[in-house]
Every structure is written in C-alpha cells, then in structure tokens.
Design an enzyme around this catalytic site. Structure first.
Site, PDB file in Angstrom:
ATOM      1  N   TYR A   1      -2.662  -3.698 -11.057  1.00 43.72           N
ATOM      2  CA  TYR A   1      -2.251  -2.825  -9.242  1.00 43.72           C
ATOM      3  C   TYR A   1      -1.433  -4.187  -8.686  1.00 43.72           C
ATOM      4  CZ  TYR A   1      -4.193  -2.177  -4.633  1.00 43.72           C
ATOM      5  OH  TYR A   1      -4.747  -1.654  -3.392  1.00 43.72           O
TER       6      TYR A   1
ATOM      7  N   VAL B   1       1.205  -3.480   4.214  1.00 43.54           N
ATOM      8  CA  VAL B   1       1.451  -5.050   4.552  1.00 43.54           C
ATOM      9  C   VAL B   1       2.555  -5.511   4.699  1.00 43.54           C
ATOM     10  CG1 VAL B   1      -0.712  -4.878   5.015  1.00 43.54           C
ATOM     11  CG2 VAL B   1       0.274  -6.133   2.904  1.00 43.54           C
TER      12      VAL B   1
ATOM     13  N   LYS C   1       0.545   3.247  -2.958  1.00 42.36           N
ATOM     14  CA  LYS C   1      -1.080   4.051  -3.074  1.00 42.36           C
ATOM     15  C   LYS C   1      -0.426   5.445  -3.297  1.00 42.36           C
ATOM     16  CE  LYS C   1      -3.797   1.176  -1.361  1.00 42.36           C
ATOM     17  NZ  LYS C   1      -4.098   0.780   0.057  1.00 42.36           N
TER      18      LYS C   1
ATOM     19  N   TYR D   1      -5.508   4.664   6.834  1.00 45.81           N
ATOM     20  CA  TYR D   1      -6.552   4.072   7.247  1.00 45.81           C
ATOM     21  C   TYR D   1      -8.009   5.061   8.821  1.00 45.81           C
ATOM     22  CZ  TYR D   1      -4.752   1.345   4.434  1.00 45.81           C
ATOM     23  OH  TYR D   1      -3.364   0.727   3.571  1.00 45.81           O
TER      24      TYR D   1
ATOM     25  N   SER E   1       0.473  -1.585  -0.148  1.00 44.77           N
ATOM     26  CA  SER E   1       0.144  -0.265  -0.111  1.00 44.77           C
ATOM     27  C   SER E   1       0.572   1.176  -0.122  1.00 44.77           C
ATOM     28  CB  SER E   1      -0.794   0.517   1.805  1.00 44.77           C
ATOM     29  OG  SER E   1      -2.011  -1.202   1.107  1.00 44.77           O
TER      30      SER E   1
END
Lengths: 618, 618
Positions: free
Chosen positions: B205, B275, B84, B257, B81
């Site tokens: 992705y 992660v 992103k 988050y 992530s």
C-alpha cells in the site's frame, strides 16, 4: 430476459403485430416479476395498507415523447416521497439556488428517510430525507403563502403532463399519524430553517405526499428530468436545466436513502421511491421509468420496482457511468474542387475556381455535436492550408449539447481573428442550444448562415470569383459561337440559326419554362441568370449568360423542370420546329449539336457522379 | 473565462497560431488560478512538505487520444490516494466482483479519508477511504503474493500509457510515519478482511501511494476510465467496462471524501484527489482531466485543482447529469423507387422493380447508435407497409453503444419472425459493440451484410426480380436492334454495323477497358455482365447483356474508367475508325446515334441528380 424474445411464428403475416424490442423487454419484465410476492404493503399509515398488493404497472417514457405501458400502468397511487425531487427542483427555480442551498445540505446522511438527525449546521442533510423535503415545502410556502400547495400541485401536473388530484383519505391519515414529521418540523423551526407556522407547513407537505399519480405519470415525470426539464410529451419546459442537474445529483447521492451507494453502484440510474409503492428512475438524455407495485422491502422500496430497474440497467447496460461514444463525427472534409455548386460557370470563372478551390473548405458533421465532437473538429482546422471560407454542413446534425454549442461559438471567434469566414448550412436553429451559438456569434462579422449547402457553396464561390476579378452577371453574351451547344458550327450555320430565333426579355421572377408543358422551343441566354428547379423546389442548376436552357427539348417532348428568371434576362428563343428544319437541311450540323449536347450531359453526369461518390463514400 | 478568448490580431496571418477553444480555455485557467495561493502543502509526511508550492500543471486527455498540456504538466509527484480507484478496478478484474464486493462496501462513510471506522459488517465503507484501499491492496496480495506491488505498478503504467517509477524517499517516509494506517490494517485483520501479514500488505500500500505520476499521466489515466477502460492514447484495454463503471460509481459517491455530495452537486464529474497535490476527474465518453498543485484545502484536496474542475464543469456545462441529446437520428428513409442501384436494368427488369419498389426500404442512420436512437428506429418500422428487405445504411454511424447494439440485434430477431431480411451496409464491424450485434445475429438467417450500400441495394433488387420471374444474367442478346444506342436505325444500317464489328469473348475478371488508354472502340454486350469502375475502385455502373459499354469513346479520346468482366462475357467490338466511317456514310443514322447517346446520358443524369437530391435533402 434473452429467452423472452422469440415472437410467435403466427405473426409472420401480421405486420401490425411487430413490436419494438423495448416493448418485448418490458412485457417480459412484467411477466417475470409478477410472480415475485416478497415484501409487504406499507401500513404505518392505515390508508396505505388498503392498497392491492398484486397491482403491478410499468411505464417507460422516451425523450422523444413515446410512452410504453405494461400492466396496471394507469392505476392511481399516492406519490409520497417521489414528490421530493420535483418539489426541490421547483424550490430551486422559485426561490433561487443560493436561498435553497443555504437552507438545505446535499450530503448523504447515511440514515433512514425519516431520520430526525440534522447536519453540523443544524440543517437537513439533503432534500431527499423527510427533514429536507419538509424544509422545501416550507421554503415554497414562504414564497407562495396559502397558495403554496396549489402551486406545487400544478407544478407536479406539468411534470406529469396532466392535472393531478389528491387522495383526501390518505391526506387525513397522514396528518392524523404524522407525529414523527411534526417532531422533525419543530426541530427545523428550532434551528431556524422553518420560520413559518409548523402546522401550515406540514399541511402542505402532507397534501403533497397525497397527490395521486400512476406508473405512466411517474415515467413522464422522470423523463422530464431526463430531458433537461422539458416534458417530452407536452414539450413544456417545466424547470431549468440547472434545477434538473442538481435534483438528479441529490437523487444520485441520496435518492434511495441508506441504499444510495449500493444503488448507484449496481443500477447507476438516478431514482426515487415512495412508500406508496412507486419508483421512478431518470436516465439523462435517455428515458424516464415509472413503476407501481406496493410491496416494499426493508428499505421502504418497492420490491418489483427495484427488480425492474435492475433488469433494465443490466440488460441494456444503462449504468449512467458506462457510456461510450465516438469523438469522430466528421464524415466529409473536402473543398469545392470535389463538389462545386450547381451554378454553371463560364470558362473564365471555372479557371479562377479551379486554381483556388482550396480556399473553400467544406466540413460535414453528423449526429449530436458534443464537447468531444466539436473539440475534435476544432483541432482538425489548423491541420490543412488555411482556407478563406469554411462551410460547416450541419444537415445531418440531430442536436448540439450546450458544451458543443459553446465550443462551436468559441471556435468561430477564433476563426474571426484569422479573417476566415465560417458558414453554417442546414442548421435547424430552433433548439435552445442553437440560440446559444447565435447569441455568441451574431456579434461576429465572419459568420454566415445558409439553409441550403448548395447556396452556401455558390456564395463562397462567388466571393472567390469576385476576389480574383471575375465578373459574375454583368457580361452580355450575344455571340452564338460562344454557346457550347453550337460549338464547331460554321459561320453561315450560326447566322441562319440566329435568323430563326427571336430575342425575348423576361423580368426578375418570371417563369420562362413550366414543368409538364410541351417543349416547343430552346433558349440561348444572352444576359442575366436563370434558375432551373425541379417540382418540389429543388434547384437543379443556375445558368448564366452564354449558356443554353430548355435544350432538353431536343430529347424530350415535355418540360421536366421549371426555369425562372433570377433577374431581368434576355434570351434568344428558337422554336423547335424551326430548329428541326434547320437540322434537316444541315445533317452534319445537326449531328454536331447532338454531339455537343451529349458532351454537356456527359460533363454534368461526371459532376453528379463525383458528388454521389463523395456523399456515399464509406 | 469568456474574457480570455480574443486571440491577438497579429496572428491574423499565421494560420499555425490558430488554437482550439479548449486550449485557450485551459491556458486561461492556468493564468487565472496561478495567482491563487490559498491552502498549504501536506506535511504529515515530511517528504511531501518538500514539494514546490508554486508548481501548477494542467492536462486534459480526450477520448480520441489527444492530450492538452499547460504549465508544469510533466512535473512528477506521488500519486497517493489517486491510486485508489485504479487499484480497486484492478482488484475487481483480478479477483472477481463477488470476492471484492463481499469484502469492501460501496456506501459513503461521511468521514475523513483516514477514518478508522468500519461499517456495520466490520468491513470498510468503500474503496476510496484508506481502510478500503488497504483492503484492496491486501486482496491483490492474496492473488499475486510477493509480486503484488510490481503487478500494481505495471497496471498503473498501462492506465498512464508509460512505465511509472516510485519515489523511494516518500515511500520510506510513508512507512516511517504510517501508524494510523497500521492501526486501520490491524482493525481489518481483526475483522477478517486481511488474512495476510499486515506489514507485507502495508508495504504494498505504501509503495502504491509513492508511485510517481505527472498531471499528464493523471489525465490519461482518467481518460482511460472515461473511455470504457481503453487507454485512448495507446488503445490498450486496461480494465473491463464493468470495473470502470463500478469504479466511477464509488468515485462519484465517495471520491472526494466528506465533500462527495457537494462535489457531485456542484461539479458533477467523478473525481479523485491525492495529498500529493493531484486531482483527476473522469467524465464518461468525454475526457480525463489531471491537475497538479500541491497546496491543499482542509479536506485534503488541491485548491487550484478544485478550481480547474469547477471552471471546466461550469464553463462548458459538463455536469454529468446535465446531458441533452436528440433521439432522432434517421436522416433518410426511402425505397428503391427513390434510389436504385447502379446496375443498368433491362426494360422487363425495370418494370418489375417499378411495381415493387416498396419491397426494399432503406433507412440511413447517423452519429452514435444509442439506446434512444435504436428504440426510435424500432418504433418507426411498423409504421409503413411491410417491406421484404430493410437496408440499414450505417456509413455515417460513428459508433454504437452496448445498449444500442443490443436493441439492434433484438430488432433483427423480431424482423426474422416476420420473414423480413435485414441488410447492414457500411458498418465498421471492428468495435466490440459491433461484435455483440454479430454474435446475436450470426445465428439468424435474415441478416446480411454488405460493405457498400450500392451492393446491398443491387442484391435486394435482384431478389425482387427473381421473385417475380425476371431472369438476370442468363439471356443472350444478339440483336443489335435491341441496343438502346442504336434504336431507330434501319435494318441495313444495323446489318452493316454488325458486319463492321468482331465478336470477342472475355473470362471472368478480365479487364476489357483500362483507364487513360486511348479510346479506339466501343462494345455491345451480348452475354454476361461487366462492371464499370473509377480509378479509386468506386463502381460507376453494372452493365448487363443488351447494353453498350465504352460508348463514351464517341465523345472522348481516352478512357475515363475501367471495364472488367464479372463472368465470362461475349461482346461485339466495333472499332471507332470503322464507326466514324459508317457515320460519314449515314449522317442521319449518325445523328440518331448521338441523339440516343444523349438520351442515355440524360437518363443517367436524372438518376444521379435524384440521388444527389436524396442525399443532400435537408
């Protein structure tokens, strides 16, 4: 706004009409957005509906305490939700962060301001929604009892820099129509966040929302948040930096309700709005903005106020996440070989200093000492051969951040372990950040502080001279032949000169020569040290035994500087009249003396020029 | 961390062992948090479960391009992530903000990262949740087709400053187990956000999440965001400042988050975790932090990584909303009465300049020119009587923010309307911000630029002299009696001296005297102008007709500076030998000349000292 800049030609001869660009910009904003008539005055509280929809005031307060004002910047209106961040900050300082943070969350709710929903622990999502704000008022009432509102009103006044009043009509209207807030308050008592009598808590909250402020007040209140909790106009520390940063955090994540993500994305300045028509925005270390225009959009935010914030952020690129600064703020890094002190050194001292000039390193810093700046400096230290003394010339350092102060102090500790003395010069040690440096370093034996750079350099030079066995003041110099001004004269010439003079003694602090007096004699220093200082106290030179002073009498009829004895001093005074007669009789000696004088002046000029070149190097 | 600072005594003699405080701090973090064994390695993707839970690397990249590394800082792991924000920034620059912002929201979702929920318009809440990130990959695939992943991989490499590879095993594992992301992707196609083939979008992705980086890479990537989109190590502008500030905005509101509000409240540094065990944090204008430790907490964030971020923010008080800086960065504000140029002026010029010294005002600025600094300066301008020239001495200005640049340019426009000339000196005009100033001001007739302050002052002085009818170079000065070095000599003495000399002419640019050559003659300038420059090219003086040069030959055997003709020049050269003979014959004239020389040197020394005093004033 670009188009709005040209100032009218007719001003060309009226210097007083010169405006700062920021004032022109704010004037232009006011003109451009006055035509904006979208949105509607809040009417869920009848009293609010009475506001004049055309009122429009803008104010911007800088962190140096200047306040710009345009339009209806002194028009009073009720603070409403704009009170939330300030009361939250007050609660943090009054009850302690742990207590407050355990009762109120800091996550955005994604709901409108008057949402009744609580978070997973049955606590308010954050202090910017009504539930959280009511909880803050409740906490303060826990601490202050019936004096709670007065406590809050006075605190808000310290943020604004003046006493603030209450609009009793709006207060009455708020409590008459505040059932939704009552529902929220009972929910909070149900979940144990409020232990107090709900009606008493709500009276505090309703009164707090009815406090009267102006656009100018809002700007100063915001600037206090932008300025580390110190009101930039009054200079008062209103809340702690911790409370400020945490308050700005919740303003950032939740200040504009369900518009918050969009707000930080587009405007990037922590802000808070109120249904009274006010918006305030606080850009840390930059400015506080306050605006008043009662027409609100669907989110409950002032239409014109939003436009002002957006325009300011866009025109000057003030998005808080769009910062660029340079890490390099070392502007000079040299040793005493390049710039010696103004103490005139005798030949053997000069020799010692010449061969050990690398032992004293001088680093000049400028601007604000930030985390980046100081880290950069720290990394430079190891790069060169190890000096015994590092002088940090901080005359041009405007301020130091807490991070910079911490790194600086840690760096001095590091140097201590390498037996390197750190010398601070030119610090204005008044600011709280300097107190941190002091706290951390006062326990260290290797840190010294001199207000003046030249004193710092001279002190370090003296240490070097001592270390290498050169005496400083002790020696007596009775031989005129050792006087550079008389170099090359014959024995009889010297003997005759000596016979013309009188040996004088002066006690420490005695003024030997005074500016503007007629220059009637010159002196040859035999023992002790004297200072030559300009009117204004600037030291021009320190002169040790074996050197002349007052010798400019050979060129000028009046003294242009004071000469003061540093300690008890003996000198041979020769009256100018006698000296002139001596030169009449020995023209070649006279020429030689003039040549020596020219030589001494030439040496000083070379030193002064190299200093100027160093200081003005690009 | 304080306890961890004392460095071992034994280093006392090993200067190379000196460490910057920040390195000591990072070492201490690594030592303190290595013992932390809470959390578990992600295993929802089998391949990720294979990571060594004990790996722990920390890296910090500064905005001047220095990279600190501790522990397993070169251990590769998959970016997951953490990709992103960078792909979002890339999308903004590739497809344009409007296109991207119309497809993906910027509001926090309050949900976990893999939430399948979309916002009210059936769009992803923001680019930091999987739905938004998959939408970004889809947008880039729209633009780049089958080359999309390679396009992304190369962009990520520019952020990191090196070519990045892919972990094919993790990629296979991701696609084998990516059903939830497939569900999200189909939801997005259902709502029209994805128009493309879902499987092709997801391949991009999944590959993007499988790119291999190290803690060091993460730090440099974050530092690129902290540095306005310019990779501080390679110097490459990777993305636009707009994309950077908007990317940091969504990292701030949604980067962690459902922990985002807590994160900005406690740590206050925009960050993103993955992660794979990585966390990167970007503090604008300060630093990029990267850490790798695969043990994750319940939010999916690296346990040790969080601790490092928290410790760094707390120890150095780096919360981004806790900034303090000083608005005052004017360090000198004077006129040419205080500091004239190095051009030697003839008496009538001196008179003009003495009576009009207020017409040239010099303002010296330091540090970073920010919104606050420049606004402060602008407000000072109107305070004093109106000058005709304002010289902005920017030698010590490290950088200028876009806001500062804009205000500066607007201020020059304002001055134009008052017929005041603004002169920039000492600017390094390479930076993009200076280009803004240039753009805005090149259309103005009242802005000039001189690299050297002294040239700027001399130019302004010349304008003043012209305005008041003083000629500059034209005059021819043939009379030796007007030469200050010869003042007070009798007619025959002057006549005899003239007869000893030879009239020389030199063309523009010709070197008349060269450093280190033996000094065998002195010169009396009759017409034109010459420059005296030191070996380093620093100009020591400009000399006009009627003044001597090379006169130091009377004191020193060798030339200590070059003298170069500025234009065609005529001068009377007198050989030193002849001059000495002349002085033998006329000792009193000789003494008088030496006295005049001493007088000239004394005047120059006074000027140099006042300049030093001005430059070193606290």
């Amino acid at each position: 706004m670009n188009s709005s800049h040209p100032a009218p030609r007719r001003h060309a001869n009226d210097w007083a009409a010169l405006k700062s660009p920021l004032r022109r910009f704010l004037d232009a904003c006011h003109a451009d957005f006055s035509v904006e008539t979208g949105g509607a005055v809040a009417n869920y509280i009848p009293e609010l509906g009475k506001a004049d929809p055309n009122h429009f005031g803008i104010s911007l307060a800088t962190i140096d305490g200047y306040v710009y004002e345009v339009g209806d910047s002194r028009e009073p209106f009720t603070i409403q939700s704009m009170s939330k961040p300030f009361v939250f900050a007050l609660a943090l300082d009054t009850l302690g962060a742990d207590h407050v943070e355990s009762a109120i969350g800091v996550e955005p709710s994604g709901d409108p301001f008057n949402s009744i929903r609580l978070d997973a622990n049955n606590h308010p999502f954050n202090p910017m929604v009504n539930a959280g704000a009511i909880a803050c008022s409740a906490l303060i009432r826990e601490a202050e009892g019936d004096g709670a509102f007065e406590y809050i009103r006075q605190a808000l006044g310290r943020f604004a820099g003046r006493e603030l009043g209450v609009d009793e009509a709006v207060f009455a209207s708020e409590s008459a129509t505040g059932d939704r807030n009552r529902a929220i308050a009972y929910m909070l008592r149900n979940s144990g966040v409020i232990k107090d009598d709900v009606s008493k808590v709500l009276e505090v909250y309703f009164r707090q929302c009815s406090v009267l402020v102006t656009a100018r007040d809002s700007a100063v209140m915001a600037a206090t948040l932008a300025n580390h909790g110190i009101n930039p106009v009054t200079g008062e520390q209103v809340v702690t930096p911790y409370a400020v940063s945490r308050t700005l955090s919740v303003m950032t994540s939740s200040g504009m309700y369900d518009y918050a993500g969009e707000w930080i994305y587009r405007v990037g300045i922590p802000a808070k709005s109120g249904v009274g028509g006010g918006i305030l925005a606080a850009l840390p270390a930059r400015l506080g903005l306050g605006s008043y225009s009662p027409r609100l959009d669907s989110h409950g935010n002032s239409v014109r106020g939003i436009k002002v914030c957006e325009a300011l952020s866009a025109h000057y690129d003030l998005h808080m996440l769009n910062r660029s600064e340079d890490a390099h703020n070392i502007i000079a890094d040299y040793d005493i070989g390049k710039s010696a002190s103004r103490r005139s050194r005798r030949p053997h001292e000069q020799k010692i200093l010449a061969s050990h000039h690398r032992d004293v390193r001088i680093i000049e810093l400028v601007g604000t000492l930030t985390f980046s700046n100081v880290d950069y400096v720290s990394r430079q230290l190891a790069e060169k051969p190890r000096p015994h003394f590092i002088i940090f010339d901080l005359r041009r350092v405007a301020s130091v951040t807490r991070a910079g102060a911490r790194l600086l102090a840690e760096g001095f500790r590091e140097l201590a372990h390498f037996n390197v003395t750190a010398i601070l010069s030119g610090t204005k040690r008044s600011s709280p950040e300097w107190k941190i440096v002091a706290e951390w370093t006062d326990t260290l034996s290797n840190v010294r502080n001199f207000p003046l750079l030249d004193d710092a350099i001279e002190w370090a030079e003296d240490q070097i001279v001592y270390r290498h066995g050169g005496a400083i003041e002790a020696v007596e110099m009775t031989e005129l032949s050792e006087q550079p001004l008389l170099a090359g004269l014959g024995a009889e010439e010297l003997a005759q000169l000596a016979s013309l003079g009188t040996i004088r003694t002066y006690h420490a602090g005695e003024k030997i020569i005074a500016t503007t007096e007629p220059a009637t004699s010159l002196y040859f220093l035999r023992s002790g040290v004297v200072h030559v200082t300009l009117p204004g106290g600037i030291r021009l030179a320190t002169i040790a035994a074996g050197m002349p002073f007052g010798e400019m009498a050979l060129l000028e009829g009046h003294r242009s500087a004071d000469v003061v004895a540093d300690q008890s001093v003996t000198a041979l005074e020769v009256l100018l009249a006698d000296f002139e007669r001596f030169r009449e009789q020995h023209p070649r000696a006279g020429e030689r003396i003039m040549r020596n004088l020219a030589q001494m002046l030439a040496d000083r000029l070379i030193a002064a020029n190299s200093k100027v070149n160093l200081l003005t190097a690009t």
